[in-house]
Design a protein around this motif. Sequence first.
Motif, mmCIF file in Angstrom:
data_model
loop_
_atom_site.group_PDB
_atom_site.id
_atom_site.type_symbol
_atom_site.label_atom_id
_atom_site.label_comp_id
_atom_site.label_asym_id
_atom_site.label_seq_id
_atom_site.Cartn_x
_atom_site.Cartn_y
_atom_site.Cartn_z
ATOM 1 N N ALA A 88 0.833 -1.208 0.000
ATOM 2 C CA ALA A 88 0.000 0.000 0.000
ATOM 3 C C ALA A 88 0.866 1.255 0.000
ATOM 4 O O ALA A 88 0.569 2.233 -0.701
ATOM 5 C CB ALA A 88 -0.919 -0.009 1.210
ATOM 6 N N ALA A 89 1.963 1.209 0.751
ATOM 7 C CA ALA A 89 2.838 2.383 0.854
ATOM 8 C C ALA A 89 3.548 2.689 -0.457
ATOM 9 O O ALA A 89 3.911 3.840 -0.719
ATOM 10 C CB ALA A 89 3.866 2.170 1.966
ATOM 11 N N LEU A 90 3.764 1.677 -1.276
ATOM 12 C CA LEU A 90 4.388 1.929 -2.575
ATOM 13 C C LEU A 90 3.555 2.890 -3.415
ATOM 14 O O LEU A 90 4.097 3.649 -4.228
ATOM 15 C CB LEU A 90 4.578 0.609 -3.327
ATOM 16 C CG LEU A 90 5.708 -0.294 -2.821
ATOM 17 C CD1 LEU A 90 5.607 -1.674 -3.469
ATOM 18 C CD2 LEU A 90 7.075 0.322 -3.099
ATOM 19 N N ASP A 91 2.240 2.869 -3.216
ATOM 20 C CA ASP A 91 1.353 3.735 -3.996
ATOM 21 C C ASP A 91 1.053 5.059 -3.302
ATOM 22 O O ASP A 91 1.049 6.119 -3.943
ATOM 23 C CB ASP A 91 0.033 3.010 -4.273
ATOM 24 C CG ASP A 91 0.200 1.833 -5.220
ATOM 25 O OD1 ASP A 91 1.069 1.912 -6.112
ATOM 26 O OD2 ASP A 91 -0.532 0.838 -5.062
ATOM 27 N N LYS A 92 0.821 5.007 -2.008
ATOM 28 C CA LYS A 92 0.352 6.219 -1.321
ATOM 29 C C LYS A 92 1.294 6.728 -0.241
ATOM 30 O O LYS A 92 0.971 7.704 0.449
ATOM 31 C CB LYS A 92 -1.035 5.967 -0.728
ATOM 32 C CG LYS A 92 -1.069 4.888 0.338
ATOM 33 C CD LYS A 92 -2.478 4.691 0.876
ATOM 34 C CE LYS A 92 -2.514 3.656 2.004
ATOM 35 N NZ LYS A 92 -3.883 3.441 2.519
ATOM 36 N N GLY A 93 2.443 6.078 -0.082
ATOM 37 C CA GLY A 93 3.365 6.487 0.958
ATOM 38 C C GLY A 93 2.907 5.990 2.321
ATOM 39 O O GLY A 93 1.922 5.268 2.445
ATOM 40 N N LEU A 94 3.643 6.398 3.344
ATOM 41 C CA LEU A 94 3.277 6.028 4.704
ATOM 42 C C LEU A 94 3.729 7.120 5.647
ATOM 43 O O LEU A 94 4.506 8.001 5.259
ATOM 44 C CB LEU A 94 3.884 4.680 5.097
ATOM 45 C CG LEU A 94 5.373 4.602 5.476
ATOM 46 C CD1 LEU A 94 5.650 3.285 6.179
ATOM 47 C CD2 LEU A 94 6.268 4.714 4.252
ATOM 48 N N GLY A 95 3.264 7.048 6.887
ATOM 49 C CA GLY A 95 3.661 8.033 7.876
ATOM 50 C C GLY A 95 4.837 7.547 8.705
ATOM 51 O O GLY A 95 4.949 6.360 9.026
ATOM 52 N N PHE A 96 5.725 8.478 9.043
ATOM 53 C CA PHE A 96 6.890 8.180 9.884
ATOM 54 C C PHE A 96 6.999 9.328 10.874
ATOM 55 O O PHE A 96 6.993 10.492 10.468
ATOM 56 C CB PHE A 96 8.147 8.108 9.020
ATOM 57 C CG PHE A 96 9.165 7.109 9.467
ATOM 58 C CD1 PHE A 96 9.404 5.948 8.747
ATOM 59 C CD2 PHE A 96 9.910 7.328 10.620
ATOM 60 C CE1 PHE A 96 10.351 5.018 9.149
ATOM 61 C CE2 PHE A 96 10.854 6.412 11.039
ATOM 62 C CZ PHE A 96 11.079 5.240 10.302
ATOM 63 N N CYS A 97 7.076 9.027 12.146
ATOM 64 C CA CYS A 97 7.114 10.087 13.157
ATOM 65 C C CYS A 97 8.184 11.116 12.812
ATOM 66 O O CYS A 97 9.353 10.769 12.604
ATOM 67 C CB CYS A 97 7.375 9.496 14.536
ATOM 68 S SG CYS A 97 7.387 10.745 15.845
ATOM 69 N N GLY A 119 13.387 5.345 2.028
ATOM 70 C CA GLY A 119 12.327 6.314 1.805
ATOM 71 C C GLY A 119 12.882 7.723 1.847
ATOM 72 O O GLY A 119 14.040 7.954 2.236
ATOM 73 N N GLU A 120 12.041 8.667 1.463
ATOM 74 C CA GLU A 120 12.411 10.085 1.485
ATOM 75 C C GLU A 120 11.222 10.861 2.000
ATOM 76 O O GLU A 120 10.079 10.625 1.571
ATOM 77 C CB GLU A 120 12.791 10.537 0.077
ATOM 78 C CG GLU A 120 13.372 11.930 0.003
ATOM 79 C CD GLU A 120 13.799 12.275 -1.432
ATOM 80 O OE1 GLU A 120 14.859 11.805 -1.860
ATOM 81 O OE2 GLU A 120 13.042 12.999 -2.114
ATOM 82 N N PHE A 121 11.459 11.790 2.917
ATOM 83 C CA PHE A 121 10.364 12.567 3.479
ATOM 84 C C PHE A 121 9.717 13.437 2.403
ATOM 85 O O PHE A 121 10.387 13.943 1.494
ATOM 86 C CB PHE A 121 10.856 13.427 4.634
ATOM 87 C CG PHE A 121 11.064 12.654 5.899
ATOM 88 C CD1 PHE A 121 9.989 12.343 6.721
ATOM 89 C CD2 PHE A 121 12.329 12.215 6.261
ATOM 90 C CE1 PHE A 121 10.178 11.614 7.890
ATOM 91 C CE2 PHE A 121 12.529 11.491 7.422
ATOM 92 C CZ PHE A 121 11.448 11.178 8.240
#
Length: 455
Positions: free
Chosen positions: A47-56, A107-109
């Motif tokens: 899922a994150a490959l398409d929409k990204g994900l959250g990272f604190c 990943g990249e912010f």
Amino acid sequence: MQPHEVRSAAQARAIVEERGLTHVKIGVFDNDGILRGKFVDRAKFFAALDKGLGFCDVVLGWDSNDQQYDNVSFTGWHTAFPDAPVRLLPETCRALPLEGNMLLFLGEFAGKAEEVCPRATLRRVLQRAAALGFAASAAAEYEFFVFSETPASVREKHYRNLTNLTPGYFGYSVLRSGVHAELYQALLQLAEDMRMPIEGLHTETGPGVMEAALHYCEALEAADRAALFKTFVKVLAQRRGLMATFMAKWSQQLPGQSGHLHVSVTRKDGSSLFHDESQPHGMSQEMRWFVGGQQALMPELLAMVASTVNSYSRLVPGYWAPTSATWGVENRTCALRVIPGGAKAQRVEYRIAAADINPYLAIAVAIGSGLWGIEQRIEPDEPITGNAYDRKLPAKRQLPRTLSEAAERLAHSKAAHELFGKPFVEHFAASREWEEREFRRAVTDWELARYFEII
């Protein structure tokens, strides 16, 4: 499918499925170039490959000891440390041969966090190069000390009286690399398997010190390789009951540890921007301007390269480290060493950098300041021949002597704001001010020995 073949989200899914992985390791690099990451399950990864994900976003708001900055606006207790968006980068896929068939993706912010993200900062510099019709390549060259110690033992010893892997000064030793052949071979193989191949590996001058020169490649990939290399050299060492350090200078009695960067630039047609056979040393006018920009901006951008308090312990005369913004042709006493290499290898070595660099930021400075020099047509000083330490240079070529001085120079640098953006400069300069304050709180062994009884 092999990890180096992954270039798209579809291929990332395919290789995970092909390996039958239930989880994948992901990571992002923080302000200090430290890899922060976690395992995520396959469904979340897809899922994150398409929409990204959250990272604190605390990852961009704390130091190397997980202490939150108290002087930045991007994040902090005042924002309650929300998640920041992270986009996964399929093309960064790496095998983790020490962890079975596990895979790592960087990943990249994104969003607001992208403004202060080190990797994104380098990417913006390279976009600037592309807008000028250029492409940059780079390679890192690290020195690191290896010890017959563990994370527990160094703490028990309070980092004193440590046992080096090998004794004495013995640079380029075939004896040492032969005795420890298994370690050398394991490091060469690990670097090959993780797509951070080593061009040269040998002992350096000092007890237990090694030097590894990574292969050159496109600059963003080079930064990925350089950042990953530091992490996984430590992993390999610790799995063998050893420890590796990339401090700029771990001992007062020994030379510091360099992290020299080699940089070259090409035009859109692939030809060298730096080479002109008709000019002295084969340096094109663009290369002169590039070196001129590097020299001119080095004092005000130094905090992004020498970014720890310890960095400044290395920058002293007589220990193979530069002490001012100098350049020369094949001169290892200078901060910038021009290497005449013909049409295919003409380059500049950015020798001010130590092993403690955040590679994304150091490469951003090495390239960004050079591009600024081309844009402004900055002519460098005359090249220094002989010992640069013996030269008296004007004030504008003197480097900051402490991290706090360097941070202040960076915060007020108009060129830094232009090259890296105001949000990044303010955030990173503040983080270096914090780092210096943390140091000032410490009571050192030197202070105890000097003042405890006598003063």
